[in-house]
Each structure stands twice: as C-alpha cells, then as structure tokens.
Write an enzyme that holds these catalytic residues in place. Sequence first.
Site, PDB file in Angstrom:
ATOM      1  N   THR A1285       0.808  -1.215   0.000  1.00 53.09           N
ATOM      2  CA  THR A1285       0.000   0.000   0.000  1.00 53.09           C
ATOM      3  C   THR A1285       0.840   1.262   0.000  1.00 53.09           C
ATOM      4  O   THR A1285       0.383   2.305  -0.475  1.00 53.09           O
ATOM      5  CB  THR A1285      -0.931   0.008   1.220  1.00 53.09           C
ATOM      6  N   CYS A1286       2.053   1.196   0.535  1.00 54.21           N
ATOM      7  CA  CYS A1286       2.863   2.421   0.570  1.00 54.21           C
ATOM      8  C   CYS A1286       3.417   2.756  -0.806  1.00 54.21           C
ATOM      9  O   CYS A1286       3.820   3.893  -1.050  1.00 54.21           O
ATOM     10  CB  CYS A1286       3.999   2.271   1.583  1.00 54.21           C
TER      11      CYS A1286
END
EC number: 2.3.2.26
Length: 1319
Positions: A1285-1286
């Site tokens: 997700t980052c």
Amino acid sequence: MAQSLRLHFAARRSNTYPLSETSGDDLDSHVHMCFKRPTRISTSNVVQMKLTPRQTALAPLIKENVQSQERSSVPSSENVNKKSSCLQISLQPTRYSGYLQSSNVLADSDDASFTCILKDGIYSSAVVDNELNAVNDGHLVSSPAICSGSLSNFSTSDNGSYSSNGSDFGSCASITSGGSYTNSVISDSSSYTFPPSDDTFLGGNLPSDSTSNRSVPNRNTTPCEIFSRSTSTDPFVQDDLEHGLEIMKLPVSRNTKIPLKRYSSLVIFPRSPSTTRPTSPTSLCTLLSKGSYQTSHQFIISPSEIAHNEDGTSAKGFLSTAVNGLRLSKTICTPGEVRDIRPLHRKGSLQKKIVLSNNTPRQTVCEKSSEGYSCVSVHFTQRKAATLDCETTNGDCKPEMSEIKLNSDSEYIKLMHRTSACLPSSQNVDCQININGELERPHSQMNKNHGILRRSISLGGAYPNISCLSSLKHNCSKGGPSQLLIKFASGNEGKVDNLSRDSNRDCTNELSNSCKTRDDFLGQVDVPLYPLPTENPRLERPYTFKDFVLHPRSHKSRVKGYLRLKMTYLPKTSGSEDDNAEQAEELEPGWVVLDQPDAACHLQQQQEPSPLPPGWEERQDILGRTYYVNHESRRTQWKRPTPQDNLTDAENGNIQLQAQRAFTTRRQISEETESVDNRESSENWEIIREDEATMYSNQAFPSPPPSSNLDVPTHLAEELNARLTIFGNSAVSQPASSSNHSSRRGSLQAYTFEEQPTLPVLLPTSSGLPPGWEEKQDERGRSYYVDHNSRTTTWTKPTVQATVETSQLTSSQSSAGPQSQASTSDSGQQVTQPSEIEQGFLPKGWEVRHAPNGRPFFIDHNTKTTTWEDPRLKIPAHLRGKTSLDTSNDLGPLPPGWEERTHTDGRIFYINHNIKRTQWEDPRLENVAITGPAVPYSRDYKRKYEFFRRKLKKQNDIPNKFEMKLRRATVLEDSYRRIMGVKRADFLKARLWIEFDGEKGLDYGGVAREWFFLISKEMFNPYYGLFEYSATDNYTLQINPNSGLCNEDHLSYFKFIGRVAGMAVYHGKLLDGFFIRPFYKMMLHKPITLHDMESVDSEYYNSLRWILENDPTELDLRFIIDEELFGQTHQHELKNGGSEIVVTNKNKKEYIYLVIQWRFVNRIQKQMAAFKEGFFELIPQDLIKIFDENELELLMCGLGDVDVNDWREHTKYKNGYSANHQVIQWFWKAVLMMDSEKRIRLLQFVTGTSRVPMNGFAELYGSNGPQSFTVEQWGTPEKLPRAHTCFNRLDLPPYESFEELWDKLQMAIENTQGFDGVD
C-alpha cells in the site's frame, strides 16, 4: 543530495546578520561551523558528532618579553570518510562558573598562519633565534629556541589560557581556555629529558635546531624556573584590549574553498558509538590500555617515532603536559580511534610541576591544586635527541624555575562550544598521570611518521563581540589534510592592527585556584537527514530550529535536556570543472551518481522563487513538507502559488463545482433498491445496448470448450478479448447514468461504442417453464401461469417444446434491422437455445432471466431475491468449466450431523452438530477429491448494507423534520451551533430540512446532500487544526494529536463531527472525507497491528519491522518515544520507568505494541472518544460491527465510479510485465468484469483507500510522494497476489489461465486479513 550539510547551533543567539561569503576579517559575533560532506563513500550508517562546551578558570597575569618568529608545515594524508544517513551527536560538557568577558581576537585567513592577539595580562610566548632571555626582577622570560629544522610557537586564548604549537614533520596544536594550560613540543630531531624536581613547571617551548644536534651536559642543566607574580587579580576587562596585544601565528592552509557561513563548533567522528563504558571521572584508577571511548578534549597526532623506554633511559623524548589532574590514557590508537580523557579529582592542594633532566627517561607532571579543571591535550612525539640551546651566563646554563600558584578567587570564562578531533593514521602513544602526579611514558616504540591534522578545533561562545569559526575541508582524492582555521574577530580591528606591529610586549599572567569541575557526558541524539530542506542562498535564511531530546549512551547514563539545531543542505552551485573533476575522482569504484541534475535543473534551482501573492502563507508540517495556506479562501495546497495563478472568485467556484461533482458521483451500493419498489414493472427497466448485454449475458464462461455454434461463453470471451486489445485505449469515457439501478452499471461507463440494435428480448421465465412463462399464485394460493409472450394467463402448465418455437419466432421478429437475416438467426439461436445449458451451470435454486432490453438478471428461489450478479462467479473456475457435473449443480446431501441455516442478514451458514461448531463454508466443498479446495467466504457488502438499513428504524416520538437555516460563508459555525444545541440526539434522525440564507427552494434531498459536502470540506480542512493529512499523501486524513493547541473546544468539535458522521450514515448520505485505516479500526474497536502502519508511515513501519526481525539490543533503545511539537522534541515513556528499560529480544514485541498504541491510540484517545460519543448517539455500536474497516469506509464515503481507462493509462509494469503481456490482459479483463464494489475493493487492497484523487490516477500518491499504480511480476502461480500500500504496487504471479487469476485475485481482495497478502 547536496554534498554540504549546514548545522546551526542556537546558543542564546542575539544577532542574525548574514555573513560575508568570503573568508576575511569582517566576521560577526557568532559561532559558526561548516562541515562539508565528502563525496567519498563508504558503508557506514552513522556519523558521530561531538559537541563539547567547556569552561575553565580565568588565569591571572604573567609578564614576559618575547619576540615571535615561527614557521610550520602540516603534512597531509588521505581522509577516508563514510557515507551517512544519520548524524549522531554527542555532547560533553563541563561544570560552568563565571562568564565570558568581552574580548576579541582577529585573524587573517589569507595569511598562512594562525594569529592570536593578546592583551595585557595574558601570557604569550614566541620563538627566538637560539637564545634564551633571562629572568629579571622575577618576571618570566620564556626562551624557546628555533632553527631551520624545528618550528614552534605558543598561542594563547583570549582569556588567559595558554597553549603552544610547534611542528616539523609532525604537527601539534593545543588550545584551552580559562586558565587551562597545555604545552606541546615537536622537534625534527631533538629530544629532551627532564630530571625530577619539586616546584618546577615547564613554561615554554624547547625545540632545537635539527641540524646542530647540540646537547647540554648534565652539569650545566639546571631547572628552568618560571616565576609567577600575583601582581594583579583584577578581572579581565574590555578596556585592556586597547593596548598591549601580542600577535602569534599558527600555520594553516591557504587553499580553503569554504566561504564563511554562520556555524558553530562541531566535530564529526566517523566511527560507531562507544561500546565500552568510560571510567568514572572521579575514579583514581588509570584508564584501560585499550578500549573505545567517547573523546573529551583531545587531539591525537601521529607520532614521528615511537620511543623505547623500557630500561629507564630515553633516547627519544616525548612530552605532553596535562593540568589539574587530566589523565591521558596509555594506549595505541588505530586510525580514526579516539580515547577517553577524564579529569582526575584529588583532595588536597597540589602544585603543578615538571622536572627537567638530561639523563632520566621520565617526564612527570604533579599537581597540588585542590581545584582541578579539564583541558585540551595534544598527543605528539619527538624523533631524535637534541640539546637545549639556551643563553648561558658565565658558561653555565641556568634555566629558570617557576612556581605557579592557583587562586580560587579569580573570575572564570564560560565557553559554550568546544570540539575535539582525531588525527593519526599510525600508532600513537599517550602519557598517563599516575596517582602520584607523574606523567609516565608508555613502553612502546614509536614509528617514524608525519603528524597529520585530520580534524579541526574551534572555541566559541554566544557572547557579544566574539566570534569563532572552524572550517573543515576534505581532500580525499589528493591526500590533502584537513585545514584548521580559527578566527577571533575583535570589534576594533584598527587598533588591533596597530598593536600587532609591536612585537615586544610585557605580559603578566596569574594562575588562580579554580573550582573543581568534571567532564561528563551530556547526551547524544540521532538526527535524520532525509527531511532536511535545501537552502536558497539568495533568500534570507529562516532561523527555524528543532530541539532534539538528549538520549543516554548507556543505561547507567543520566541525561536531560535538548540539543537545538537548525540544519539545511547547502545548494549545489555551478562550480568549476576542477571541482567536478575532484568529485568524480573521489567516488569509489562501483558507485554511480544517480539523478544528476542537468544544466536546466541547475538554472531552475537557482532561480529565485517569486513572492507569494497577498493573503498566502508558507508553512511546514511535522514531516518537513512545505505547504501554502490561503487565508482568504481558507484552503491549503502543496503547489507554490504565483501572482499569475491567483484565482478569481469564478475560477474558485469552478474548482469547487468540480470537487462537488466528483463527490456527487459517489453513492451507496443499494440506492436503487430504496427508491424502486416494483422490480418487474416495465417502466423501471433500464435501456442498455447490445455490447453491454453481450458482455454481461454469460461472463462466467471465459474458458471456451471446443467450437460450437451454440456456445455462448466462447463467443463472449473472444469478443471481450478483442475489445480489450483493440478498443481498450481508444474508448471514450462517459458519465454514469443518473438512474443507478445496479452497481455493475458503472463498470461499463468507460466503454461506449456505436449504438447497435438490441437483442431479442427474453421475458422473465420461471424455473422448469418455457421462456416467457412465469408461475404465480393468487390470493388463495392457487398456482397459475403467465405467458408474457402473448400476455395471457392459464391454469395449465405449459410444455417446454411448444414455447421454444414461439421464442424463436419472437426473436426473429424483434431482431429486424440493419443486420442480415443470417446474423439475426444466429443471434436468436445464441440467446434462445442454451436456456437449459445456462441454467445447468447455475447453483441449485437459481434462475437466469432477461430484462426487456436483454440484460440478464438472476433469481434466487431459495431466498426469493433477485440480483444482477452472476452467482456462477462464486464457483471455482475448475468447477465452472466441467460439463460432466450434474446440470443442477447438486453437490449432494450434507454430511451426517450437518445442518444448513440462514443468518439474520441473509447469509447461509452451516452447523456441525458433531463438534458443535458453525462455519460459513459449505462442508460439501471441503472434499478436495470431488470439488477441489473450499470456496472462501466472500464479503457481500451489499447484503450487509441492506440488512443495516432494515435495522435502522425511525422513532415515533421525534418531530417530522429537523430544520437548519445556514449561511454559506459560515456553514461550519452555524451548523455547529445548531447541531450541538440539540440536547436529544434522536431529533437528528428526523428528516433533514436545510435552507441557505438568501436562497429559496425546497429540500427534497439535494440540498441536504450539498450540505454534507460543504460541511465535510470545512470539518476535515487541516486549516482548522482538527485533522491533518497522513504521511503518505494529501487526501487521506488522520486526527491531529495537537488539536487542543489550535482550538480549546476541540473535544466539543469532535463530538459535533461524530454527530454529523452519524447523521450521514443514518440518512444514507455521504461524507467527503477519507481517513487512514486505523481510524476505521478504532471505530470498530479492532486491534491495530503493525501492518496498519505501512500505509500511514512507511519509515516508521520499516524501522519497527527491522526491530521485529533482528536483535535490537545493540541499538540501546528504551521504552520511550520522542514527539516533535512546534520545533521542540518532547519525550514520553511508553510504560512506567520506560527510560530505564532496554529493548531486547524478549520484550521487543511489547515495545512494538506500545509504540503502535502510542502512535495511533494514546495520542488521540480523547479526540477519538469524543468522536465516537457523537457517532454512536445515532448509530448503534453493535450494528456497525457487521462491517469491516474497508466496508465502513464505503458506508461513510460511498462508492465512486472508477474510470478504468484512466486507471489503465496511468499504470506501470515491472519485472517482465508489459501492457501486452497475457497476464496483464487477463488482469484488465477481470477488472472490467468487476462491478463498482469489487473495483473499489481492489483499489483499497492495493492503495489502502477507496478514493481516487480529483484529477485521476495520475496524481495517485505513495509514501514517498506521487506513485503510480504498479503491477509487478512476482512469485509462482500457486501464490496469491499481494499488495504494497505504501508504493501502490500489486505483486501479481504469472498465472496460467484467466480462471486461476480471477479466483486468486478475488480471494486476495476478500480475505486480506486471512493471509499475509499485504506487507
């Protein structure tokens, strides 16, 4: 990254005038230091910096007549520095007493020497040619000797300190202050031995001519006394500067390219932190012979030659003087290694003495002063024996003796900053003072080598009219030495120049008794370098400082306080070609400079930014990111505004309208079911084109069997693949229809083709009946049959064969149009013939029907519900492709002891009475031999939402409507007063009736929806300080833990926001605000894990992940955490006594848990409690728990329409994948087959949020700024997809078929918590 790092110390700074950019005499009165980071790179991660503020006593005055001449050279060597990402700063203080008197010293940097200007009352000694002046009337006469082979000089500080320097093929420098005394002697070939004697003190430099090699017999060698008269004990005042100054020069390099900036005294130690505890400063025992200590006021100079001193005689001399119990460690230093020096405190009054002799190998230093203080020690050696050349009387050499008395009543000088340095690349030998006051030489041999000055030293204090500059330069490639440049700038340069011409001045210096001091460890800090800004030299520097909490070096250390720093990177300038060549030479082999800016970037970087328009303000958030505040419109933005970009009111209105349009396109998943009561009414059916109907008619058959004219799945799969390849990039996006009857309707909005004739209509059909027939029951329960083809009814059940011909006839009649009869006939056969085939693949109790426009829908006779979603998609692909299964898809009876039941929300679950357990999975699917792996539980958000809406019942004892009259300019304040003025929260459940001031209209839902949009923009605006953007992007929010500093009534506002959120959920409206995932978890009372931190702060996540996977003992971490607030860093204990608890392998999980709790829960506990109090006043807490954190975001913020064209256009591929790769084609095919909910869930799975930026996927953000959606090849086909997700990255294994990709992707999206799919 810029190669120069600027550090500013704010030690009571009074003036901030910019300095000259060239090295000269026009210095200000502040402390400066510049450390130029070399481009030579190694593999270390820590650069240790030591700042040592010191203070010693002000010395009394001693007069002498000297004449100064000197010359010196400093050999050079190659400095090897290490690449760093963090600066570790250690502080080493001393007890302070007194204050610094005003005095100034001026030095000329162009002159190749160090200039020190003295005043009356300050001792200075210089070098004379082969003569020793005698002592007359008790005044001190210093007689150093110097010839061509040996150079030496004495330098004193501005407050009575004494230091000396002499060098020839070996460099030595010693600087102290406040009366501290050091002595250094370096000779080319001379050697001195001093016989032990009482009350003697070495008062001068004793070098000799290296060519004469003279010696002095023992009979002529008598102690040289230096007497001190306490003629004056008055404090040192400023007026004494105007007369009686002495100039002495210490050679420095001319080739310094570092301009004078505003810096402080610092020393960089490129070595790891100390692992050995230093000895106690009050201990009388000697230091260990080996060990790595933090340094304390020390220079190490490589020895010219190591002397043998085993039998008590010395052929080569070594001299080092220490004062007031300063103990020098006996050790041999490796390159870059620094030893610890601590003051030795002893009771009783000791008198300092040095005994000189020709035939003794020992040099002793005894001290009898009860008041000790630490000083600088210089390590050096001499090489060959030489004689002392002195002036004799009557054939005798009569060196004078001097007894120095200490007076405790004298005034002291406070030095704020003090540095130390490490120099040698060869072995060094230190002298050690034993408890009897003797300075012993180590028994080791000194190798012949040059002394190399590897670091610089400077003294400074934030006092009026005094400045000090230390410039450190690295010449790694050419082997140049680090240059020393110390300047004392006086307020009256003219008088100094006049006084400097007088080389014969009488000076008197009195040493007084000083109070006891101790040199202890103040603390160390770790300074991150990644968020540092780059300074613009054309603009005035904003002096914004950050306070770092001092950390202990070990668990036994007791430190307290802060280190205040202002750090910026120096901008790269367009230097000469020689500078660029040096940088290229300094790079080690194997290293490549990335992201080298070109000339255009240089010009753009050097351009002076335009001033901000009126009403704008530049600020920085806690992560160091710069943003801009528009006080007129109360908005924030990341881009720097310009006068040309200053938007008018109309343009602002257009932007607002665009944001509102994006907000209004979001909807709840079941909005169509709330407004449509009769699904079978013909006027409620939606008109849909042939391409959409074709795509949805049999989308569950992408794997075609052998060729067959009646095979619908084959035709659909081929057509879909062709369109993905040919028309995928050229399709035009169209807005969604206003009548959103289906969540799947939005999935085809990105693809609009030319209108085609509609397919033949197959009317609703009941199970077991011919097409177009339907079975119904009358009021008495009797069954009758409806023929929709002829619109007639009958009590007789029709046969299938009779109606097939009718269906074919109806199909051929309704398909009349521009198509040929052949194609019409084929189309009719494709739809009408495979009715049994289609239903044969449906689960038991399901039936497929078609709307009048040809769109298929599915009927579940088990629950008597209809849906647009194909239930066959929930069956594994390998089952869907098997035609050998039973047409009814009957898996047989349940195993013995099992029971099937329906949950209150409509979901089916199974009870195992054998072990008294329940589960969602069908136990018949657990037989791998028959059906393969079990189908995972699929979260059906639509069913949950419908169940949630049914449970929200309106109370009867409340008004019919809740009215609010608001002003658009003050919508937040008016709404706050109106809603918080309601004592009973149930009144907010009434129908909303909102009126804006000056506007007439009736609110039937549209005005309320607009109000929720406007109030969301105000509530969640970081301008008000209640919320802030997360660390990863600028569109997900988190609660500001410091909201109380911005608004005293912040808890009341959070309760108000909770009520507004509850009203939105209760009335089926949406909020225009997206929060970080831990926020929704806290609403559901779910535990927050380490995985949740990745999408919020990737740096923090990586650090905690490293601690979890490695042994953190060596990091010396404690159960404490630092928090920065308005430039100051505060320290918080994670548990009671956390500052004393070291993080180890046993307790690291507890440490990580407490860090996560502090990061997400503890800091915002009050704010979150107030928010939930307002929210749960309208929404029952137990009812909201049926959702997970991703579904709760959809409940509050709604489903948005995802533009697949834009998504696909701004997607990157890595590790072998490309836009034309077969797996990528299958991936986008799966995305097109998903409905809006599934697409949003996929977006949440990869990016962590369901919101797409206003300008589309081009502005998608990651943890390090803008980050495009990325698909990377990873793993094997047996693995499930995983997400980062980052980085907005999906790791997609190379699956072998579309069915396998579809199943694994669905499983990963729906069960992200069940496996480690996100890391």
